[in-house]
Design a protein around this motif. Structure first.
Motif, PDB file in Angstrom:
ATOM      1  N   ILE A  80       0.913  -0.757  -0.020  1.00  0.00           N
ATOM      2  CA  ILE A  80      -0.025  -0.026   0.250  1.00  0.00           C
ATOM      3  C   ILE A  80       0.812   1.262  -0.141  1.00  0.00           C
ATOM      4  CG2 ILE A  80      -1.388   1.682   1.498  1.00  0.00           C
ATOM      5  CD1 ILE A  80      -2.733  -1.699   2.255  1.00  0.00           C
ATOM      6  N   LYS A  81       2.217   1.835   0.875  1.00  0.00           N
ATOM      7  CA  LYS A  81       3.181   2.430   1.308  1.00  0.00           C
ATOM      8  C   LYS A  81       3.327   2.578  -0.742  1.00  0.00           C
ATOM      9  CE  LYS A  81       7.251   3.950   3.448  1.00  0.00           C
ATOM     10  NZ  LYS A  81       7.868   3.577   4.405  1.00  0.00           N
ATOM     11  N   TRP A  82       4.120   1.082  -0.713  1.00  0.00           N
ATOM     12  CA  TRP A  82       4.736   1.531  -2.171  1.00  0.00           C
ATOM     13  C   TRP A  82       3.144   2.200  -3.252  1.00  0.00           C
ATOM     14  CZ3 TRP A  82       4.076  -1.569  -6.938  1.00  0.00           C
ATOM     15  CH2 TRP A  82       4.034  -1.466  -7.975  1.00  0.00           C
ATOM     16  N   ARG A  83       2.189   1.523  -3.483  1.00  0.00           N
ATOM     17  CA  ARG A  83       1.298   2.417  -4.425  1.00  0.00           C
ATOM     18  C   ARG A  83       1.226   3.676  -4.342  1.00  0.00           C
ATOM     19  NH1 ARG A  83      -2.217  -2.687  -3.193  1.00  0.00           N
ATOM     20  NH2 ARG A  83      -1.178  -4.244  -4.432  1.00  0.00           N
ATOM     21  N   LYS A  84       1.109   4.166  -3.029  1.00  0.00           N
ATOM     22  CA  LYS A  84       1.337   5.469  -2.857  1.00  0.00           C
ATOM     23  C   LYS A  84       2.218   6.062  -3.163  1.00  0.00           C
ATOM     24  CE  LYS A  84       0.471   8.885   1.087  1.00  0.00           C
ATOM     25  NZ  LYS A  84      -0.185   9.181   2.513  1.00  0.00           N
ATOM     26  N   GLN A  85       3.493   5.682  -2.880  1.00  0.00           N
ATOM     27  CA  GLN A  85       4.838   6.202  -3.598  1.00  0.00           C
ATOM     28  C   GLN A  85       4.321   6.768  -5.262  1.00  0.00           C
ATOM     29  OE1 GLN A  85       7.282   3.857  -1.368  1.00  0.00           O
ATOM     30  NE2 GLN A  85       7.090   5.557   0.342  1.00  0.00           N
ATOM     31  N   SER A  86       4.207   5.726  -5.331  1.00  0.00           N
ATOM     32  CA  SER A  86       4.420   5.603  -7.144  1.00  0.00           C
ATOM     33  C   SER A  86       2.840   6.456  -7.712  1.00  0.00           C
ATOM     34  CB  SER A  86       3.569   4.046  -7.948  1.00  0.00           C
ATOM     35  OG  SER A  86       4.772   3.044  -7.269  1.00  0.00           O
ATOM     36  N   MET A  87       2.292   5.971  -6.711  1.00  0.00           N
ATOM     37  CA  MET A  87       1.098   7.558  -7.410  1.00  0.00           C
ATOM     38  C   MET A  87       1.416   9.190  -7.389  1.00  0.00           C
ATOM     39  SD  MET A  87      -1.574   5.887  -9.168  1.00  0.00           S
ATOM     40  CE  MET A  87      -2.744   7.231  -8.301  1.00  0.00           C
ATOM     41  N   GLU A  88       2.397   9.675  -6.099  1.00  0.00           N
ATOM     42  CA  GLU A  88       2.780  10.648  -5.855  1.00  0.00           C
ATOM     43  C   GLU A  88       3.549  11.104  -6.797  1.00  0.00           C
ATOM     44  OE1 GLU A  88       4.242  10.321  -1.585  1.00  0.00           O
ATOM     45  OE2 GLU A  88       2.042  10.965  -0.569  1.00  0.00           O
ATOM     46  N   GLN A  89       4.301  10.417  -7.285  1.00  0.00           N
ATOM     47  CA  GLN A  89       5.702  10.097  -8.186  1.00  0.00           C
ATOM     48  C   GLN A  89       5.096  10.707  -9.474  1.00  0.00           C
ATOM     49  OE1 GLN A  89       8.104   6.663  -7.483  1.00  0.00           O
ATOM     50  NE2 GLN A  89       9.682   7.281  -6.008  1.00  0.00           N
ATOM     51  N   LYS A  90       3.759   9.880  -9.961  1.00  0.00           N
ATOM     52  CA  LYS A  90       3.220  10.004 -11.107  1.00  0.00           C
ATOM     53  C   LYS A  90       2.975  11.329 -11.318  1.00  0.00           C
ATOM     54  CE  LYS A  90       2.059   4.976 -12.464  1.00  0.00           C
ATOM     55  NZ  LYS A  90       1.092   4.265 -12.259  1.00  0.00           N
ATOM     56  N   ALA A  91       2.322  11.822 -10.182  1.00  0.00           N
ATOM     57  CA  ALA A  91       1.131  13.478  -9.943  1.00  0.00           C
ATOM     58  C   ALA A  91       2.639  14.775  -9.833  1.00  0.00           C
ATOM     59  CB  ALA A  91       0.942  12.663  -8.788  1.00  0.00           C
ATOM     60  N   ALA A  92       3.932  14.073  -9.426  1.00  0.00           N
ATOM     61  CA  ALA A  92       4.569  15.015  -9.184  1.00  0.00           C
ATOM     62  C   ALA A  92       5.558  15.142 -11.109  1.00  0.00           C
ATOM     63  CB  ALA A  92       6.197  14.306  -8.277  1.00  0.00           C
ATOM     64  N   LYS A  93       6.270  14.392 -11.280  1.00  0.00           N
ATOM     65  CA  LYS A  93       6.331  14.105 -12.897  1.00  0.00           C
ATOM     66  C   LYS A  93       5.116  14.864 -13.718  1.00  0.00           C
ATOM     67  CE  LYS A  93       8.970  10.240 -13.101  1.00  0.00           C
ATOM     68  NZ  LYS A  93       9.658   8.970 -14.124  1.00  0.00           N
ATOM     69  N   LEU A  94       4.180  15.013 -14.038  1.00  0.00           N
ATOM     70  CA  LEU A  94       2.888  15.420 -14.665  1.00  0.00           C
ATOM     71  C   LEU A  94       2.863  16.815 -13.991  1.00  0.00           C
ATOM     72  CD1 LEU A  94      -0.653  12.863 -14.387  1.00  0.00           C
ATOM     73  CD2 LEU A  94       1.430  13.214 -16.441  1.00  0.00           C
ATOM     74  N   SER A  95       2.756  17.263 -12.739  1.00  0.00           N
ATOM     75  CA  SER A  95       3.279  18.880 -12.449  1.00  0.00           C
ATOM     76  C   SER A  95       4.275  19.132 -12.969  1.00  0.00           C
ATOM     77  CB  SER A  95       2.659  19.309 -11.027  1.00  0.00           C
ATOM     78  OG  SER A  95       3.401  18.378 -10.164  1.00  0.00           O
ATOM     79  N   GLN A  96       5.203  18.592 -12.788  1.00  0.00           N
ATOM     80  CA  GLN A  96       6.690  19.126 -13.751  1.00  0.00           C
ATOM     81  C   GLN A  96       6.477  19.294 -14.893  1.00  0.00           C
ATOM     82  OE1 GLN A  96       9.200  16.698 -13.196  1.00  0.00           O
ATOM     83  NE2 GLN A  96      11.212  17.567 -13.709  1.00  0.00           N
ATOM     84  N   PHE A  97       5.494  18.796 -15.494  1.00  0.00           N
ATOM     85  CA  PHE A  97       5.675  19.138 -17.578  1.00  0.00           C
ATOM     86  C   PHE A  97       4.613  20.262 -17.123  1.00  0.00           C
ATOM     87  CE2 PHE A  97       8.408  14.805 -17.144  1.00  0.00           C
ATOM     88  CZ  PHE A  97       8.542  15.682 -17.774  1.00  0.00           C
ATOM     89  N   GLY A  98       3.371  20.273 -16.346  1.00  0.00           N
ATOM     90  CA  GLY A  98       2.167  21.214 -16.829  1.00  0.00           C
ATOM     91  C   GLY A  98       0.977  20.824 -16.628  1.00  0.00           C
ATOM     92  N   VAL A  99       1.423  19.267 -16.732  1.00  0.00           N
ATOM     93  CA  VAL A  99       0.089  18.946 -17.155  1.00  0.00           C
ATOM     94  C   VAL A  99      -0.842  18.700 -15.250  1.00  0.00           C
ATOM     95  CG1 VAL A  99      -0.874  16.645 -17.707  1.00  0.00           C
ATOM     96  CG2 VAL A  99       1.205  17.622 -18.605  1.00  0.00           C
ATOM     97  N   ILE A 100      -1.933  19.157 -15.502  1.00  0.00           N
ATOM     98  CA  ILE A 100      -3.246  19.291 -14.419  1.00  0.00           C
ATOM     99  C   ILE A 100      -3.716  18.103 -14.567  1.00  0.00           C
ATOM    100  CG2 ILE A 100      -4.698  20.115 -12.510  1.00  0.00           C
ATOM    101  CD1 ILE A 100      -3.288  23.024 -13.759  1.00  0.00           C
ATOM    102  N   ARG A 101      -3.749  17.065 -14.071  1.00  0.00           N
ATOM    103  CA  ARG A 101      -4.470  15.637 -13.590  1.00  0.00           C
ATOM    104  C   ARG A 101      -6.078  16.125 -12.808  1.00  0.00           C
ATOM    105  NH1 ARG A 101      -2.994   9.852 -12.221  1.00  0.00           N
ATOM    106  NH2 ARG A 101      -3.924  10.018 -10.154  1.00  0.00           N
ATOM    107  N   PRO A 102      -7.479  15.541 -13.543  1.00  0.00           N
ATOM    108  CA  PRO A 102      -7.836  16.178 -12.632  1.00  0.00           C
ATOM    109  C   PRO A 102      -8.321  14.386 -11.868  1.00  0.00           C
ATOM    110  CG  PRO A 102      -8.750  14.937 -14.863  1.00  0.00           C
ATOM    111  CD  PRO A 102      -7.025  15.194 -14.862  1.00  0.00           C
ATOM    112  N   ALA A 103      -9.332  14.783 -10.405  1.00  0.00           N
ATOM    113  CA  ALA A 103      -8.860  14.178  -9.828  1.00  0.00           C
ATOM    114  C   ALA A 103     -10.393  12.875 -10.158  1.00  0.00           C
ATOM    115  CB  ALA A 103     -10.159  14.166  -8.649  1.00  0.00           C
TER     116      ALA A 103
END
Length: 122
Positions: A80-103
């Motif tokens: 569960i911790k690993w999945r959460k970290q993976s999701m946070e890393q994906k979100a950080a990469k998306l925000s880094q490139f200016g891609v805003i992901r809806p909920a």
């Protein structure tokens, strides 16, 4: 083994004792505290494989002086911790490139999984 705190307000020497069902006594399990060496080995095994089953889990538990259930639950919680970290890393990469992901359902799934985190010993 399973460590439980004492029942408050109940005479454990009485005929019904602290184990009766439906009474005011609620036994509370004491949280497992892993030794640093145990955590290091568990993390090493998790890097190799995220699922530990069968004889591998039994052997690891015996090596670390833990119960099989403790190892099983640790792996469940670690996934569960690993999945959460993976999701946070994906979100950080998306925000880094200016891609805003809806909920999405993914973000609510993480909260659901966190609430389902199990920390049980037998």
């Amino acid at each position: 083994g399973l460590e439980l705190s004492h029942c408050v307000g109940t005479n454990s020497l009485g005929p019904s004792g602290p184990w009766r069902s439906g009474g005011p006594c609620k036994m509370k399990r004491v949280r497992t505290v892993f030794k640093p060496e145990q955590l290091e080995r568990l993390e090493q095994e998790f890097l190799k494989q995220q699922y530990m089953v069968g004889t591998e889990r039994v052997d690891l538990a015996a090596t670390l002086h833990l119960t099989e259930t403790q190892v099983k639950v640790w792996f469940q919680n670690r996934r569960i911790k690993w999945r959460k970290q993976s999701m946070e890393q994906k979100a950080a990469k998306l925000s880094q490139f200016g891609v805003i992901r809806p909920a999405t359902a993914d973000s609510t799934d993480i909260k659901d999984h966190e609430e389902d985190t199990v920390d049980v010993e037998l």
